[in-house]
Motif scaffolding. Structure first.
Motif, PDB file in Angstrom:
ATOM      1  N   LEU A 162       0.845  -1.207   0.000  1.00  0.00           N
ATOM      2  CA  LEU A 162       0.000   0.000   0.000  1.00  0.00           C
ATOM      3  C   LEU A 162       0.867   1.238   0.000  1.00  0.00           C
ATOM      4  N   ARG A 163       0.370   2.289  -0.673  1.00  0.00           N
ATOM      5  CA  ARG A 163       1.014   3.589  -0.569  1.00  0.00           C
ATOM      6  C   ARG A 163      -0.058   4.675  -0.545  1.00  0.00           C
ATOM      7  N   PRO A 164       0.078   5.638   0.391  1.00  0.00           N
ATOM      8  CA  PRO A 164      -0.808   6.798   0.353  1.00  0.00           C
ATOM      9  C   PRO A 164      -0.512   7.625  -0.897  1.00  0.00           C
ATOM     10  N   VAL A 165      -1.561   7.946  -1.638  1.00  0.00           N
ATOM     11  CA  VAL A 165      -1.422   8.812  -2.807  1.00  0.00           C
ATOM     12  C   VAL A 165      -1.667  10.260  -2.408  1.00  0.00           C
ATOM     13  N   GLU A 166      -2.596  10.469  -1.494  1.00  0.00           N
ATOM     14  CA  GLU A 166      -2.835  11.774  -0.873  1.00  0.00           C
ATOM     15  C   GLU A 166      -2.705  11.577   0.635  1.00  0.00           C
ATOM     16  N   VAL A 167      -1.569  11.987   1.213  1.00  0.00           N
ATOM     17  CA  VAL A 167      -1.282  11.711   2.612  1.00  0.00           C
ATOM     18  C   VAL A 167      -2.357  12.268   3.535  1.00  0.00           C
ATOM     19  N   GLY A 168      -2.759  13.512   3.341  1.00  0.00           N
ATOM     20  CA  GLY A 168      -3.743  14.121   4.230  1.00  0.00           C
ATOM     21  C   GLY A 168      -5.057  13.371   4.231  1.00  0.00           C
ATOM     22  N   ALA A 169      -5.593  13.088   3.044  1.00  0.00           N
ATOM     23  CA  ALA A 169      -6.876  12.386   2.947  1.00  0.00           C
ATOM     24  C   ALA A 169      -6.770  10.959   3.455  1.00  0.00           C
ATOM     25  N   ALA A 170      -5.642  10.298   3.188  1.00  0.00           N
ATOM     26  CA  ALA A 170      -5.480   8.913   3.631  1.00  0.00           C
ATOM     27  C   ALA A 170      -5.459   8.815   5.155  1.00  0.00           C
ATOM     28  N   LEU A 171      -4.683   9.661   5.807  1.00  0.00           N
ATOM     29  CA  LEU A 171      -4.578   9.577   7.266  1.00  0.00           C
ATOM     30  C   LEU A 171      -5.854  10.033   7.959  1.00  0.00           C
ATOM     31  N   ALA A 172      -6.613  10.917   7.322  1.00  0.00           N
ATOM     32  CA  ALA A 172      -7.880  11.352   7.906  1.00  0.00           C
ATOM     33  C   ALA A 172      -8.978  10.315   7.727  1.00  0.00           C
ATOM     34  N   ALA A 173      -8.801   9.379   6.789  1.00  0.00           N
ATOM     35  CA  ALA A 173      -9.863   8.407   6.489  1.00  0.00           C
ATOM     36  C   ALA A 173      -9.939   7.287   7.505  1.00  0.00           C
ATOM     37  N   ARG A 174      -8.836   6.995   8.197  1.00  0.00           N
ATOM     38  CA  ARG A 174      -8.830   5.897   9.157  1.00  0.00           C
ATOM     39  C   ARG A 174      -9.022   6.434  10.575  1.00  0.00           C
ATOM     40  N   ARG A 175      -9.228   5.526  11.513  1.00  0.00           N
ATOM     41  CA  ARG A 175      -9.350   5.901  12.918  1.00  0.00           C
ATOM     42  C   ARG A 175      -8.146   5.346  13.675  1.00  0.00           C
ATOM     43  N   TYR A 176      -7.982   5.784  14.936  1.00  0.00           N
ATOM     44  CA  TYR A 176      -6.760   5.506  15.682  1.00  0.00           C
ATOM     45  C   TYR A 176      -7.083   4.868  17.026  1.00  0.00           C
ATOM     46  N   ALA A 177      -6.238   3.928  17.421  1.00  0.00           N
ATOM     47  CA  ALA A 177      -6.498   3.133  18.618  1.00  0.00           C
ATOM     48  C   ALA A 177      -6.351   3.933  19.902  1.00  0.00           C
ATOM     49  N   ALA A 178      -5.657   5.050  19.846  1.00  0.00           N
ATOM     50  CA  ALA A 178      -5.470   5.925  21.003  1.00  0.00           C
ATOM     51  C   ALA A 178      -5.384   7.352  20.487  1.00  0.00           C
ATOM     52  N   PRO A 179      -5.691   8.338  21.320  1.00  0.00           N
ATOM     53  CA  PRO A 179      -5.581   9.731  20.867  1.00  0.00           C
ATOM     54  C   PRO A 179      -4.167  10.041  20.385  1.00  0.00           C
ATOM     55  N   VAL A 180      -4.089  10.794  19.283  1.00  0.00           N
ATOM     56  CA  VAL A 180      -2.794  11.136  18.711  1.00  0.00           C
ATOM     57  C   VAL A 180      -2.811  12.587  18.258  1.00  0.00           C
ATOM     58  N   ASP A 181      -1.713  13.273  18.477  1.00  0.00           N
ATOM     59  CA  ASP A 181      -1.501  14.627  17.975  1.00  0.00           C
ATOM     60  C   ASP A 181      -0.010  14.726  17.688  1.00  0.00           C
ATOM     61  N   VAL A 182       0.366  14.578  16.432  1.00  0.00           N
ATOM     62  CA  VAL A 182       1.772  14.478  16.080  1.00  0.00           C
ATOM     63  C   VAL A 182       2.009  15.151  14.732  1.00  0.00           C
ATOM     64  N   VAL A 183       3.176  15.766  14.590  1.00  0.00           N
ATOM     65  CA  VAL A 183       3.567  16.375  13.325  1.00  0.00           C
ATOM     66  C   VAL A 183       4.551  15.434  12.623  1.00  0.00           C
ATOM     67  N   LEU A 184       4.167  15.024  11.416  1.00  0.00           N
ATOM     68  CA  LEU A 184       4.962  14.086  10.629  1.00  0.00           C
ATOM     69  C   LEU A 184       5.707  14.839   9.530  1.00  0.00           C
ATOM     70  N   GLU A 185       6.982  14.556   9.405  1.00  0.00           N
ATOM     71  CA  GLU A 185       7.775  15.055   8.273  1.00  0.00           C
ATOM     72  C   GLU A 185       7.851  13.905   7.271  1.00  0.00           C
ATOM     73  N   VAL A 186       7.150  14.055   6.152  1.00  0.00           N
ATOM     74  CA  VAL A 186       7.014  12.966   5.177  1.00  0.00           C
ATOM     75  C   VAL A 186       7.872  13.264   3.951  1.00  0.00           C
ATOM     76  N   GLU A 187       8.598  12.258   3.505  1.00  0.00           N
ATOM     77  CA  GLU A 187       9.385  12.355   2.274  1.00  0.00           C
ATOM     78  C   GLU A 187       8.752  11.453   1.219  1.00  0.00           C
ATOM     79  N   ASP A 188       8.466  12.001   0.039  1.00  0.00           N
ATOM     80  CA  ASP A 188       7.859  11.224  -1.044  1.00  0.00           C
ATOM     81  C   ASP A 188       8.431  11.715  -2.366  1.00  0.00           C
ATOM     82  N   ALA A 189       9.528  11.094  -2.799  1.00  0.00           N
ATOM     83  CA  ALA A 189      10.212  11.537  -4.012  1.00  0.00           C
ATOM     84  C   ALA A 189       9.386  11.273  -5.264  1.00  0.00           C
ATOM     85  N   PHE A 190       8.572  10.202  -5.267  1.00  0.00           N
ATOM     86  CA  PHE A 190       7.838   9.841  -6.484  1.00  0.00           C
ATOM     87  C   PHE A 190       6.531  10.617  -6.622  1.00  0.00           C
TER      88      PHE A 190
END
Length: 409
Positions: free
Chosen positions: A300-328
């Motif tokens: 699997l690969r996220p094609v739209e990171v924001g929409a992909a991560l917002a579409a799922r739910r999380y097992a515990a509360p999370v508030d984190v800033v991710l630095e994502v690298e996607d060369a392709f």
């Protein structure tokens, strides 16, 4: 890059296109399988690479809905039927097709792309990560017993013609999809894959069989299987080959496995693909005699990171800033603030300081909850920039049920 012409597949070109795919894989599909794959091909989402009037590359995208943690069904592009002619390797054809496919998925508004890989080392450079694994199982039923729950006795088991029972079984499968990440919402026509049974695929086994588990007139589970007979000087030692098994509750699940373990003239039950957390592993008396082999399954690969991560739910509360690298897919590169819990989630661009650093491939591996961000960090593939961020995010991305893809595509 190659000067090869890359264009959308035309209907009249399908036989040549699919024949080139068969040539690349060194096999010829039986007519029944070819007919099904022609019907399932989405021509407007399939491409052929041409060189001087000859097809030298194939790739197709299939429109799916993928179950993600929390039960949402997310629009997903499934990459399939990929090949490059051996005469045209190392000319950039595969890269060009991957570029075209991911641009197509993005244009279609699908946040995710998935595939199953014949050679898993190929697709990491395009951002795909192993998001789900499966277990191959071969149980010595002459030595392994099942400890089933008491209510497993309350079912009526009956044989059914696999094709005649298909509609009823498919309705049960649809009820199961939201309960496990990685399952595909089957679009019309895909149900036929479950009863495709060419004689050339049987390897000496019987035609496909089906047994239904019913309670109070309601279907609660089904199994599709075949039996491969074998005898030696000591007597019968046949194998039950399990193709599919789905159940709505633990009792129906156990009742079906007990039936399969007890089929006369057999001493082995073999299943090519089961979830890595299949309850079967907690019913058997001796796990060592279950011949369990884990393999990669869904990439699997996220094609739209924001929409992909917002579409799922999380097992515990999370508030984190991710630095994502996607060369392709460089539109994903940058900082994303993910906030969410078991009820809701949001992922947006941010200028805040990064707390975790990872590539889109690692994000794809962790997306369905089957791979721990902490494990990836242990391999040096995720970097913690704020103390505590890794534990918080790793816990949140986990999920109580392991991801699993019940069938290929």
């Amino acid at each position: 890059m190659t000067s090869t012409d890359l264009r959308v597949l035309r209907r009249e070109e399908w036989d040549d296109w699919y024949g080139r795919l068969e040539l690349a894989f060194g096999e010829t599909e039986p007519p029944e399988a070819r007919a099904l794959w022609r019907d399932l091909t989405e021509f407007e989402r399939s491409i052929a690479a041409w060189d001087d009037g000859e097809i030298v590359g194939t790739a197709g995208t299939l429109s799916f809905g993928l179950s993600v943690p929390g039960g949402a069904i997310v629009p997903t592009g499934g990459l399939s039927m990929v090949s490059v002619a051996a005469t045209h390797r190392r000319r950039g054809i595969l890269t060009a097709m991957m570029r075209r496919q991911l641009d197509d998925v993005r244009a279609a508004g699908e946040p995710l792309a998935v595939l199953t890989a014949s050679e898993p080392a190929i697709y990491g450079r395009f951002g795909y990560g192993v998001a789900a694994r499966h277990a191959r199982v071969e149980v010595d039923t002459a030595r392994v017993r099942l400890d089933v729950p008491p209510d497993a006795d309350g079912f009526r088991l009956r044989y059914a013609d696999p094709a005649a029972a298909l509609k009823e079984c498919e309705a049960l499968y649809a009820r199961r999809v939201p309960s496990r990440p990685g399952m595909l919402e089957r679009r019309p026509g895909w149900e036929r894959q479950g009863v495709l049974d060419p004689e050339g695929w049987r390897d000496g086994a019987s035609p496909l069989r089906c047994v239904l588990a019913e309670k109070d007139g309601e279907l609660r589970g089904y199994a599709r299987y075949s039996v491969k007979p074998e005898w030696d000087a000591s007597g019968p030692k046949g194998t039950v080959v399990v193709h599919d098994l789905e159940a709505l509750d633990p009792a129906a699940h156990a009742a079906l496995w007990r039936f399969l373990f007890g089929i006369d003239l057999t001493s082995t039950v073999s299943a090519k693909s089961r979830p890595v957390d299949d309850p079967l592993f907690h019913l058997v008396s001796d796990l060592r005699r279950c011949g369990i082999l884990l393999r990669d399954l869904l990439h699997l690969r996220p094609v739209e990171v924001g929409a992909a991560l917002a579409a799922r739910r999380y097992a515990a509360p999370v508030d984190v800033v991710l630095e994502v690298e996607d060369a392709f897919c460089p539109w994903n590169t940058g900082r994303w603030r993910l906030t969410g819990d078991a009820r809701d989630a949001r992922c947006v661009r941010t200028d805040a300081a990064a707390e975790l650093e990872l590539g889109v491939r690692e994000l794809g591996e962790a997306y369905l909850g089957g791979t721990s961000l902490a494990a990836l960090a242990g391999a040096g593939r995720v970097r913690e920039l704020r103390a505590g961020a890794l534990a918080e995010a790793s816990t949140a991305f986990s999920w109580p049920v392991a991801p699993w893809l019940p069938h290929g595509f």
